[in-house]
Design an enzyme around this catalytic site. Sequence first.
Site, mmCIF file in Angstrom:
data_model
loop_
_atom_site.group_PDB
_atom_site.id
_atom_site.type_symbol
_atom_site.label_atom_id
_atom_site.label_comp_id
_atom_site.label_asym_id
_atom_site.label_seq_id
_atom_site.Cartn_x
_atom_site.Cartn_y
_atom_site.Cartn_z
ATOM 1 N N LYS A 1 60.303 44.701 -12.080
ATOM 2 C CA LYS A 1 59.497 44.388 -12.212
ATOM 3 C C LYS A 1 58.056 44.937 -11.411
ATOM 4 C CE LYS A 1 58.138 40.908 -8.667
ATOM 5 N NZ LYS A 1 57.419 39.993 -9.807
ATOM 6 N N HIS B 1 64.004 42.876 -5.451
ATOM 7 C CA HIS B 1 64.464 42.228 -6.949
ATOM 8 C C HIS B 1 65.103 43.879 -8.633
ATOM 9 C CE1 HIS B 1 61.293 39.338 -6.073
ATOM 10 N NE2 HIS B 1 61.561 38.964 -7.084
ATOM 11 N N SER C 1 54.089 31.020 -8.339
ATOM 12 C CA SER C 1 54.379 32.756 -8.523
ATOM 13 C C SER C 1 55.681 32.651 -8.578
ATOM 14 C CB SER C 1 54.347 32.840 -7.421
ATOM 15 O OG SER C 1 55.294 32.470 -5.549
ATOM 16 N N GLY D 1 55.197 37.741 -6.142
ATOM 17 C CA GLY D 1 54.155 37.228 -5.827
ATOM 18 C C GLY D 1 54.527 36.207 -5.115
ATOM 19 N N THR D 2 56.315 35.724 -4.869
ATOM 20 C CA THR D 2 56.987 34.741 -3.876
ATOM 21 C C THR D 2 56.876 35.219 -2.837
ATOM 22 O OG1 THR D 2 58.755 34.635 -5.722
ATOM 23 C CG2 THR D 2 59.523 34.064 -3.950
#
Length: 232
Positions: free
Chosen positions: A135, A131, A97, A141-142
């Site tokens: 995005k 972010h 991720s 995902g992180t």
Amino acid sequence: MKIALLGYGKMGKTIEKIAIERGHTIILKVDKDDATYDVSSADVAIDFSIPSAAVNNITNCFNAGIPVISGTTGWLEYYDMIVDLCKEKKGSFIYASNYSLGVNLFFELNKKLAIMMNPLEGYETSMEEIHHTEKLDAPSGTAITLAEGIIENTSKKTWKLDQGDEHTIPIIAKRIENVPGTHTVTYSSEVDDIEIKHTAHNRNGFALGAVVAAEWLSNKIGVFSMKDVLGL
């Protein structure tokens, strides 16, 4: 190495720069509107495309016998299928991720902190990720990987966007222009807060990690992670 870039947005361009600096050659650049391409002459493919293209990109590479580094998020409902295909084709695959070397250390720090916090009463767990406005998925995902690291090591059962309870980690996702990525995990009580935070200053760390992973994957067969790459 001869590298195919599947996805040629800002991240793809940064990977191209880092890869060339490390002595590699970019032999293919696939933009989001490219429907057909020939990846067979590459030594490795690095996929930072979009969720709707990732599965097709990875499948094309496995069918051509090309190792794949994937950093695209938002497609993981198909992850098990892709892993099965990799094994069937005797391919090579790394999904992460986040490829930042610092973030992958942060993942491990997050797990260790969760283990230490688990026996303590009175702390509420929460997470915030920030972010750039381009995005496409939320939460990142992180952030999901961080939440999974907490769930594995505490009594938390799941995560939800913007809401939480005794068994649920709330993840607040913010989109702010020109923010490469900031992730904060917080444990709050009446007496204090404990926070760990990772702040990316630019995309270079993500790109470097992806290229390092591609170098590491050379001549290997199987499904790996950044823990393997970093020996964690």
